[in-house]
Design an enzyme around this catalytic site. Sequence first.
Site, PDB file in Angstrom:
ATOM      1  N   GLN A 121       0.838  -1.202   0.000  1.00 50.62           N
ATOM      2  CA  GLN A 121       0.000   0.000   0.000  1.00 50.62           C
ATOM      3  C   GLN A 121       0.870   1.247   0.000  1.00 50.62           C
ATOM      4  O   GLN A 121       1.617   1.481   0.945  1.00 50.62           O
ATOM      5  CB  GLN A 121      -0.864  -0.033   1.275  1.00 50.62           C
ATOM      6  CG  GLN A 121      -1.739   1.172   1.490  1.00 50.62           C
ATOM      7  CD  GLN A 121      -2.355   1.151   2.888  1.00 50.62           C
ATOM      8  OE1 GLN A 121      -1.807   0.554   3.809  1.00 50.62           O
ATOM      9  NE2 GLN A 121      -3.480   1.810   3.056  1.00 50.62           N
ATOM     10  N   GLY A 122       0.764   2.053  -1.040  1.00 43.59           N
ATOM     11  CA  GLY A 122       1.549   3.286  -1.134  1.00 43.59           C
ATOM     12  C   GLY A 122       0.691   4.501  -0.864  1.00 43.59           C
ATOM     13  O   GLY A 122       0.363   5.253  -1.798  1.00 43.59           O
ATOM     14  N   SER A 161       0.860   6.491   2.671  1.00 42.00           N
ATOM     15  CA  SER A 161       1.526   7.463   3.559  1.00 42.00           C
ATOM     16  C   SER A 161       2.773   8.046   2.924  1.00 42.00           C
ATOM     17  O   SER A 161       3.491   7.365   2.182  1.00 42.00           O
ATOM     18  CB  SER A 161       1.930   6.799   4.874  1.00 42.00           C
ATOM     19  OG  SER A 161       0.819   6.210   5.481  1.00 42.00           O
ATOM     20  N   SER A 170       4.452  -1.361   4.195  1.00 42.04           N
ATOM     21  CA  SER A 170       4.561  -2.731   4.725  1.00 42.04           C
ATOM     22  C   SER A 170       4.575  -3.731   3.576  1.00 42.04           C
ATOM     23  O   SER A 170       4.103  -3.438   2.483  1.00 42.04           O
ATOM     24  CB  SER A 170       3.361  -3.061   5.612  1.00 42.04           C
ATOM     25  OG  SER A 170       3.234  -2.128   6.644  1.00 42.04           O
ATOM     26  N   GLU A 216      -9.645  -1.497   5.536  1.00 41.66           N
ATOM     27  CA  GLU A 216      -8.453  -1.712   6.365  1.00 41.66           C
ATOM     28  C   GLU A 216      -8.805  -1.702   7.854  1.00 41.66           C
ATOM     29  O   GLU A 216      -8.275  -2.484   8.625  1.00 41.66           O
ATOM     30  CB  GLU A 216      -7.402  -0.623   6.087  1.00 41.66           C
ATOM     31  CG  GLU A 216      -6.116  -0.836   6.869  1.00 41.66           C
ATOM     32  CD  GLU A 216      -5.029   0.196   6.576  1.00 41.66           C
ATOM     33  OE1 GLU A 216      -5.335   1.236   5.971  1.00 41.66           O
ATOM     34  OE2 GLU A 216      -3.880  -0.049   6.971  1.00 41.66           O
ATOM     35  N   GLU A 270      -5.585   9.126  18.071  1.00 45.75           N
ATOM     36  CA  GLU A 270      -6.151  10.488  18.114  1.00 45.75           C
ATOM     37  C   GLU A 270      -7.156  10.666  16.976  1.00 45.75           C
ATOM     38  O   GLU A 270      -8.233  11.244  17.163  1.00 45.75           O
ATOM     39  CB  GLU A 270      -5.033  11.544  17.988  1.00 45.75           C
ATOM     40  CG  GLU A 270      -4.140  11.675  19.206  1.00 45.75           C
ATOM     41  CD  GLU A 270      -3.115  10.543  19.299  1.00 45.75           C
ATOM     42  OE1 GLU A 270      -2.903   9.820  18.301  1.00 45.75           O
ATOM     43  OE2 GLU A 270      -2.537  10.365  20.392  1.00 45.75           O
TER      44      GLU A 270
HETATM   45  C1  LIG Z   1       3.240  -0.888  11.555  1.00 44.79           C
HETATM   46  C2  LIG Z   1       2.822   0.137  10.548  1.00 44.79           C
HETATM   47  C3  LIG Z   1       2.556  -0.243   9.247  1.00 44.79           C
HETATM   48  C4  LIG Z   1       2.183   0.711   8.298  1.00 44.79           C
HETATM   49  N1  LIG Z   1       1.978   0.297   7.009  1.00 44.79           N
HETATM   50  C5  LIG Z   1       1.658   1.214   6.061  1.00 44.79           C
HETATM   51  C6  LIG Z   1       1.535   0.828   4.680  1.00 44.79           C
HETATM   52  O1  LIG Z   1       1.705  -0.344   4.322  1.00 44.79           O
HETATM   53  N2  LIG Z   1       1.246   1.769   3.770  1.00 44.79           N
HETATM   54  C7  LIG Z   1       1.037   3.076   4.110  1.00 44.79           C
HETATM   55  O2  LIG Z   1       0.727   3.867   3.239  1.00 44.79           O
HETATM   56  N3  LIG Z   1       1.167   3.485   5.418  1.00 44.79           N
HETATM   57  C8  LIG Z   1       1.482   2.588   6.383  1.00 44.79           C
HETATM   58  N4  LIG Z   1       1.640   2.978   7.704  1.00 44.79           N
HETATM   59  C9  LIG Z   1       1.551   4.407   8.003  1.00 44.79           C
HETATM   60  C10 LIG Z   1       0.363   4.811   8.838  1.00 44.79           C
HETATM   61  O3  LIG Z   1      -0.810   4.768   8.093  1.00 44.79           O
HETATM   62  C11 LIG Z   1       0.681   6.219   9.379  1.00 44.79           C
HETATM   63  O4  LIG Z   1       1.803   6.115  10.247  1.00 44.79           O
HETATM   64  C12 LIG Z   1      -0.484   6.798  10.127  1.00 44.79           C
HETATM   65  O5  LIG Z   1      -1.544   7.088   9.263  1.00 44.79           O
HETATM   66  C13 LIG Z   1      -0.072   8.105  10.869  1.00 44.79           C
HETATM   67  O6  LIG Z   1       0.553   8.983   9.999  1.00 44.79           O
HETATM   68  P1  LIG Z   1       1.964   9.644  10.350  1.00 44.79           P
HETATM   69  O7  LIG Z   1       2.896   8.575  10.772  1.00 44.79           O
HETATM   70  O8  LIG Z   1       2.347  10.502   9.189  1.00 44.79           O
HETATM   71  O9  LIG Z   1       1.696  10.576  11.612  1.00 44.79           O
HETATM   72  P2  LIG Z   1       1.038  12.011  11.600  1.00 44.79           P
HETATM   73  O10 LIG Z   1      -0.201  11.977  10.778  1.00 44.79           O
HETATM   74  O11 LIG Z   1       2.056  13.009  11.262  1.00 44.79           O
HETATM   75  O12 LIG Z   1       0.630  12.163  13.115  1.00 44.79           O
HETATM   76  C14 LIG Z   1       1.561  12.570  14.131  1.00 44.79           C
HETATM   77  C15 LIG Z   1       0.803  12.709  15.434  1.00 44.79           C
HETATM   78  O13 LIG Z   1      -0.204  13.746  15.302  1.00 44.79           O
HETATM   79  C16 LIG Z   1      -1.473  13.250  15.617  1.00 44.79           C
HETATM   80  N5  LIG Z   1      -2.503  13.816  14.752  1.00 44.79           N
HETATM   81  C17 LIG Z   1      -2.446  13.918  13.395  1.00 44.79           C
HETATM   82  N6  LIG Z   1      -3.594  14.488  12.934  1.00 44.79           N
HETATM   83  C18 LIG Z   1      -4.372  14.730  14.014  1.00 44.79           C
HETATM   84  C19 LIG Z   1      -5.662  15.307  14.183  1.00 44.79           C
HETATM   85  N7  LIG Z   1      -6.390  15.729  13.127  1.00 44.79           N
HETATM   86  N8  LIG Z   1      -6.149  15.416  15.446  1.00 44.79           N
HETATM   87  C20 LIG Z   1      -5.418  14.968  16.519  1.00 44.79           C
HETATM   88  N9  LIG Z   1      -4.173  14.425  16.409  1.00 44.79           N
HETATM   89  C21 LIG Z   1      -3.669  14.313  15.185  1.00 44.79           C
HETATM   90  C22 LIG Z   1      -1.374  11.730  15.364  1.00 44.79           C
HETATM   91  O14 LIG Z   1      -2.322  11.020  16.136  1.00 44.79           O
HETATM   92  C23 LIG Z   1       0.051  11.435  15.819  1.00 44.79           C
HETATM   93  O15 LIG Z   1       0.116  11.273  17.214  1.00 44.79           O
HETATM   94  C24 LIG Z   1       2.030   2.061   8.668  1.00 44.79           C
HETATM   95  C25 LIG Z   1       2.288   2.454  10.001  1.00 44.79           C
HETATM   96  C26 LIG Z   1       2.694   1.514  10.928  1.00 44.79           C
HETATM   97  C27 LIG Z   1       2.966   1.957  12.339  1.00 44.79           C
END
Ligand SMILES: Cc1cc2nc3c(=O)[nH]c(=O)nc-3n(C[C@H](O)[C@H](O)[C@H](O)COP(=O)(O)OP(=O)(O)OC[C@H]3O[C@@H](n4cnc5c(N)ncnc54)[C@H](O)[C@@H]3O)c2cc1C
Length: 419
Positions: A145-146, A148, A180, A265, A395
């Site tokens: 999945q592309g 993030s 992933s 998902e 969150e």
């Molecule tokens: C084990 C694992 C597997 C993953 N696999 C994939 C994958 O295969 N493909 C893919 O595309 N992605 C994948 N992800 C990514 C995952 O979807 C993102 O990490 C997730 O959506 C959070 O985005 P971010 O890491 O950019 O954090 P951010 O969005 O930058 O968030 C940072 C912090 O701010 C908080 N925050 C953000 N927006 C808000 C809001 N509106 N209100 C309150 N708080 C907020 C969040 O809760 C967090 O604490 C994976 C993540 C993990 C941990």
Amino acid sequence: MRSLDVPLEELRAQLRDWIVENAPAGLTELIDWRLRADLPGSVSSLQSESELASAHGHPLFQEWERRCAQARLICPAWPIEYGGRGWDAPQMTMLDEEFYRAGLPRVDRVQGESMVGPSIILHGTDEQKAYYLPRILSGEHRYCQGFSEPGSGSDLASVRTRAVVDGDRLLITGQKVWTSRFTTANMIFVLCRTDPAAKKHRGLSYAITEFTPGRNGIEVRPIRQITGAEEFAEVFFDGTVAPLSGVIGGLGRGWQVVQSTLGFERGGAGRATTMVLQARERELDQLVELARERGRHRDPAVRRELAWAKTQVTIMRSSWQRTVAEVAAGDQPGPQMSTWKLAWSEYHLRLGALALEIAGPAAMVRPAGPGYAVDSWQDTFLVAHSGTIYAGTSEVQRNIIGENLLGLPREPRVPDGQQ
Ligand SMILES: Cc1cc2nc3c(=O)[nH]c(=O)nc-3n(C[C@H](O)[C@H](O)[C@H](O)COP(=O)(O)OP(=O)(O)OC[C@H]3O[C@@H](n4cnc5c(N)ncnc54)[C@H](O)[C@@H]3O)c2cc1C
């Protein structure tokens, strides 16, 4: 198995008979299939990708795969016309329970089965369905999945990966992260911006292309996690060619498809939720056992926490059964899936801490061994953190619950174009 359009308990009895007749002897001993049961998203470091890959390559597994395919037990939640059985949430729950009980693997097409396939069924053209779905079913296409990007995780609509139309193809340039299953995938579904002039949620497209690290402008850099596993990677695109015919939902209409994919998902299809529940129940039994072994089961503080954990697991089971019953009655799982996601992931975080507390000071020390070894409870503690992030952070789930279930005021949004 005969026609399975029968009452659930009869179906369960049929499936048990089918398992006895068809499970190849020795398959259950190949690997602990239950350890990875709470896929997708599980990043256990206790079974390496290579161990899993070698079990999947074993003739016993391949024979099992062939028999499951013959019995239409691969992607069984898909509609009958696309090769599934059209099984609903109670039937899928039953299937997972029976395979888990027998210690057998479900032949799982992972993100192809639970995310991109159902999205194609919902939004794809007849040609796309005819091309992509059979290849997911057969295992020829294995997806990652592309979505993030650095800076675009929770706020997916802000993705910056660009794609320009060039005749009958798209040229994709940009970066994804946390991808992933990059080791097993040979296909990727990519959220990209095809119209930068359009408003944020518009101008996005949902493209499918081959995932060929080192070729077609695709570079992959694995990310090592705190558990020692390398379960995900950064993915870079530099003029990567994707067929225009593989854009699902149409150019500039990717956001609707993304919403469906994210819904699947978070557990709308039932698969992940059943497995998560079973994994949590098994894990708690093991933790009670550990408390006994360490003589901590007489400690009132530990007993109180274990009782809390048992209560939580029981509540989760009841609440999942209620969701299954609602789905069976024709309701679509909507925002209440967020309460489920929040409940199990936050529960698991606290359980991981409790496990280390019961394990005692030894839990602070990594076991001996090559690489970055962890024991099973250290792994539980570390992996539990990721559950509160993937498929929407805690969150974000709280926002959805507040706004869509409780009717609280919406969080202030920055207007498009002012970020
Ligand atoms: C084990 C694992 C597997 C993953 N696999 C994939 C994958 O295969 N493909 C893919 O595309 N992605 C994948 N992800 C990514 C995952 O979807 C993102 O990490 C997730 O959506 C959070 O985005 P971010 O890491 O950019 O954090 P951010 O969005 O930058 O968030 C940072 C912090 O701010 C908080 N925050 C953000 N927006 C808000 C809001 N509106 N209100 C309150 N708080 C907020 C969040 O809760 C967090 O604490 C994976 C993540 C993990 C941990």
